[in-house]
Design an enzyme around this catalytic site. Structure first.
Site, PDB file in Angstrom:
ATOM      1  N   ASP A   1      -4.765   3.617  -1.916  1.00 17.33           N
ATOM      2  CA  ASP A   1      -5.869   3.980  -1.019  1.00 17.33           C
ATOM      3  C   ASP A   1      -6.411   5.352  -1.374  1.00 17.33           C
ATOM      4  OD1 ASP A   1      -5.993   1.754   0.898  1.00 17.33           O
ATOM      5  OD2 ASP A   1      -3.910   2.310   1.285  1.00 17.33           O
TER       6      ASP A   1
ATOM      7  N   MET B   1      -9.061   8.172  -0.416  1.00 13.22           N
ATOM      8  CA  MET B   1      -9.895   8.613   0.713  1.00 13.22           C
ATOM      9  C   MET B   1     -10.437  10.003   0.455  1.00 13.22           C
ATOM     10  SD  MET B   1      -7.554   7.381   3.921  1.00 13.22           S
ATOM     11  CE  MET B   1      -6.618   5.841   3.880  1.00 13.22           C
TER      12      MET B   1
ATOM     13  N   ASP C   1      -6.506  -6.297   4.523  1.00 16.31           N
ATOM     14  CA  ASP C   1      -5.849  -4.984   4.526  1.00 16.31           C
ATOM     15  C   ASP C   1      -5.885  -4.393   5.931  1.00 16.31           C
ATOM     16  OD1 ASP C   1      -4.933  -2.435   3.931  1.00 16.31           O
ATOM     17  OD2 ASP C   1      -6.671  -1.871   2.708  1.00 16.31           O
ATOM     18  N   GLY C   2      -4.704  -4.143   6.476  1.00 15.08           N
ATOM     19  CA  GLY C   2      -4.610  -3.441   7.744  1.00 15.08           C
ATOM     20  C   GLY C   2      -3.810  -4.189   8.787  1.00 15.08           C
ATOM     21  N   GLY C   3      -2.664  -3.629   9.161  1.00 15.84           N
ATOM     22  CA  GLY C   3      -1.874  -4.195  10.255  1.00 15.84           C
ATOM     23  C   GLY C   3      -1.201  -5.518   9.935  1.00 15.84           C
TER      24      GLY C   3
ATOM     25  N   GLY D   1       1.237  -1.945   4.258  1.00 19.46           N
ATOM     26  CA  GLY D   1       1.765  -0.606   4.055  1.00 19.46           C
ATOM     27  C   GLY D   1       2.994  -0.365   4.902  1.00 19.46           C
ATOM     28  N   SER D   2       2.767  -0.126   6.209  1.00 22.87           N
ATOM     29  CA  SER D   2       3.892   0.238   7.067  1.00 22.87           C
ATOM     30  C   SER D   2       4.900  -0.892   7.230  1.00 22.87           C
ATOM     31  CB  SER D   2       3.384   0.706   8.436  1.00 22.87           C
ATOM     32  OG  SER D   2       2.473  -0.204   8.970  1.00 22.87           O
TER      33      SER D   2
ATOM     34  N   HIS E   1      -8.490   1.055  -3.874  1.00 21.62           N
ATOM     35  CA  HIS E   1      -9.375   0.818  -2.728  1.00 21.62           C
ATOM     36  C   HIS E   1     -10.084   2.140  -2.442  1.00 21.62           C
ATOM     37  CE1 HIS E   1      -9.452  -0.035   1.931  1.00 21.62           C
ATOM     38  NE2 HIS E   1     -10.665   0.047   1.406  1.00 21.62           N
TER      39      HIS E   1
ATOM     40  N   GLY F   1      -8.717   4.351   7.078  1.00 25.11           N
ATOM     41  CA  GLY F   1      -8.412   5.774   7.218  1.00 25.11           C
ATOM     42  C   GLY F   1      -6.936   6.059   7.380  1.00 25.11           C
ATOM     43  N   PHE F   2      -6.231   5.145   8.011  1.00 26.31           N
ATOM     44  CA  PHE F   2      -4.824   5.420   8.314  1.00 26.31           C
ATOM     45  C   PHE F   2      -3.978   4.156   8.216  1.00 26.31           C
ATOM     46  CE2 PHE F   2      -7.563   8.333  10.558  1.00 26.31           C
ATOM     47  CZ  PHE F   2      -7.034   9.565  10.190  1.00 26.31           C
TER      48      PHE F   2
ATOM     49  N   GLY G   1      -0.534   1.997   9.549  1.00 22.52           N
ATOM     50  CA  GLY G   1       0.185   1.819  10.803  1.00 22.52           C
ATOM     51  C   GLY G   1      -0.653   1.477  12.014  1.00 22.52           C
TER      52      GLY G   1
ATOM     53  N   SER H   1       0.860  -1.192   0.000  1.00 26.00           N
ATOM     54  CA  SER H   1       0.000   0.000   0.000  1.00 26.00           C
ATOM     55  C   SER H   1       0.891   1.233   0.000  1.00 26.00           C
ATOM     56  CB  SER H   1      -0.879   0.012   1.252  1.00 26.00           C
ATOM     57  OG  SER H   1      -1.391   1.310   1.451  1.00 26.00           O
TER      58      SER H   1
ATOM     59  N   HIS I   1      -1.357  -1.484  -4.263  1.00 23.57           N
ATOM     60  CA  HIS I   1      -2.593  -1.074  -3.598  1.00 23.57           C
ATOM     61  C   HIS I   1      -2.591   0.444  -3.397  1.00 23.57           C
ATOM     62  CE1 HIS I   1      -6.034  -1.969  -0.880  1.00 23.57           C
ATOM     63  NE2 HIS I   1      -5.555  -0.980  -0.122  1.00 23.57           N
TER      64      HIS I   1
ATOM     65  N   MET J   1     -11.351  -5.679   5.851  1.00 26.52           N
ATOM     66  CA  MET J   1     -10.529  -4.700   6.565  1.00 26.52           C
ATOM     67  C   MET J   1     -10.176  -5.253   7.942  1.00 26.52           C
ATOM     68  SD  MET J   1      -9.939  -2.179   4.563  1.00 26.52           S
ATOM     69  CE  MET J   1      -8.972  -1.279   5.779  1.00 26.52           C
TER      70      MET J   1
ATOM     71  N   MET K   1     -12.180   4.441  -0.535  1.00 25.96           N
ATOM     72  CA  MET K   1     -12.795   4.752   0.769  1.00 25.96           C
ATOM     73  C   MET K   1     -13.479   6.098   0.617  1.00 25.96           C
ATOM     74  SD  MET K   1      -9.655   3.378   3.070  1.00 25.96           S
ATOM     75  CE  MET K   1      -8.598   3.365   1.621  1.00 25.96           C
TER      76      MET K   1
HETATM   77  C1  DX5 Z   1      -6.135   1.817   5.675  1.00 26.07           C
HETATM   78  C2  DX5 Z   1      -5.711   1.450   4.286  1.00 26.07           C
HETATM   79  C3  DX5 Z   1      -4.616   0.472   4.220  1.00 26.07           C
HETATM   80  C4  DX5 Z   1      -3.323   0.939   4.847  1.00 26.07           C
HETATM   81  C5  DX5 Z   1      -2.648  -0.277   5.381  1.00 26.07           C
HETATM   82  O1  DX5 Z   1      -7.271   2.576   5.605  1.00 26.07           O
HETATM   83  O2  DX5 Z   1      -6.813   0.872   3.583  1.00 26.07           O
HETATM   84  O3  DX5 Z   1      -4.381   0.023   2.878  1.00 26.07           O
HETATM   85  O4  DX5 Z   1      -2.455   1.593   3.964  1.00 26.07           O
HETATM   86  O5  DX5 Z   1      -1.526   0.118   6.087  1.00 26.07           O
HETATM   87  P1  DX5 Z   1      -0.861  -0.819   7.196  1.00 26.07           P
HETATM   88  O6  DX5 Z   1      -0.394  -2.052   6.482  1.00 26.07           O
HETATM   89  O7  DX5 Z   1       0.230   0.014   7.721  1.00 26.07           O
HETATM   90  O8  DX5 Z   1      -1.924  -1.132   8.208  1.00 26.07           O
HETATM   91 ZN    ZN Z   2      -6.381  -0.097   1.601  1.00 19.93          ZN
END
Ligand code: DX5
Ligand code: ZN
Length: 224
Positions: A38, A40, A178-180, A200-201, A69, A145-146, A148, A11, A36, A140, A71
């Site tokens: 994002d 928003m 997706d997420g964490g 992502g992170s 994606h 939204g964010f 990390g 991401s 990926h 999800m 959002m």
């Molecule tokens: C969150 C995004 C994710 C985000 C994942 O709203 O949809 O794609 O970038 O980031 P990590 O992998 O750091 O949770």
């Molecule tokens: Zn995403």
């Protein structure tokens, strides 16, 4: 697992936007197979990111399929435009769209794969009807939204139950998560049935994003 192919989808939300091209080259060398992005709108989620012009530039700069994606509220108004901009996968949130059938059909008609997204508190049963119209479901594992944020552990069982629902209906719908996601939990989500793994992170926050992708993929190898 069982011959399913696993896509690692970095991401770019956590990338250094001032050197995005180099960041994408690094994750491509590491074995990323999807990119990926994002999107928003500051309305459906409390954050703003990128939109159509960025997807268009990226599509011209990478061979990786772009997974947009969305959002955003009323995603049906924009979904086809993301396909026209070069996205090969476009996903919309169940919670944001009162006209899911029409939106998913419009994404497919434009020539891309259509995905539906579930927030952490949205039950898989909300897909009872829409599942048959989607190419993939994005679960999800954080609130959108964010980047990390901490992985919500109950997502593993949610993926498992969704996998069962898909298999029982003999559909070939893929599951994205997706997420964490990191090297500690990726094996569990793959074992539960996820096939497209967003991170992502864990990738762009690492000292060496190329190596981070390789390590994530290695962690998915199932030893039986
Ligand atoms: C969150 C995004 C994710 C985000 C994942 O709203 O949809 O794609 O970038 O980031 P990590 O992998 O750091 O949770
Ligand atoms: Zn995403």
């Amino acid at each position: 697992m069982n011959g399913r192919s696993i896509d690692i989808a970095p991401s770019i939300l956590s990338a250094d936007f001032s050197r995005l091209g180099q960041e994408i080259e690094a994750v491509t060398r590491g074995g990323a197979t999807v990119l990926h992005v994002d999107v928003m709108d500051g309305h459906f989620v409390p954050n703003l990111t990128v939109g159509l012009p960025v997807v268009k530039s990226l599509a011209g700069a990478t061979d990786l399929p772009i997974d947009a994606h969305l959002m955003i509220s009323e995603p049906g108004r924009y979904a086809q435009e993301f396909v026209a901009a070069g996205a090969r996968m476009v996903s919309v949130h169940v919670e944001a769209d009162a006209h899911l059938h029409r939106t998913l059909a419009s994404i497919k008609a434009a020539g891309a794969q259509a995905g539906v997204v579930l927030n952490p508190a949205t039950p898989i049963e909300s897909l009872s009807e829409a599942l048959q119209f989607a190419d993939y479901v994005l679960v999800m594992s954080v609130n959108p939204g964010f980047g990390g944020q901490k992985f919500i552990a109950t997502s593993v069982d949610k993926v498992r139950r969704l996998r069962r629902m898909i298999d029982e209906r003999q559909l070939d719908t893929r599951i994205e998560i997706d997420g964490g996601i990191d090297s500690n939990n990726i094996a569990a989500v793959v074992a539960a049935g996820a096939e497209i793994i967003v991170a992502g992170s864990a990738i762009f926050g690492a000292a060496d994003p190329e190596l981070a992708v390789r390590e994530l993929r290695e962690a998915t190898v199932q030893w039986v």
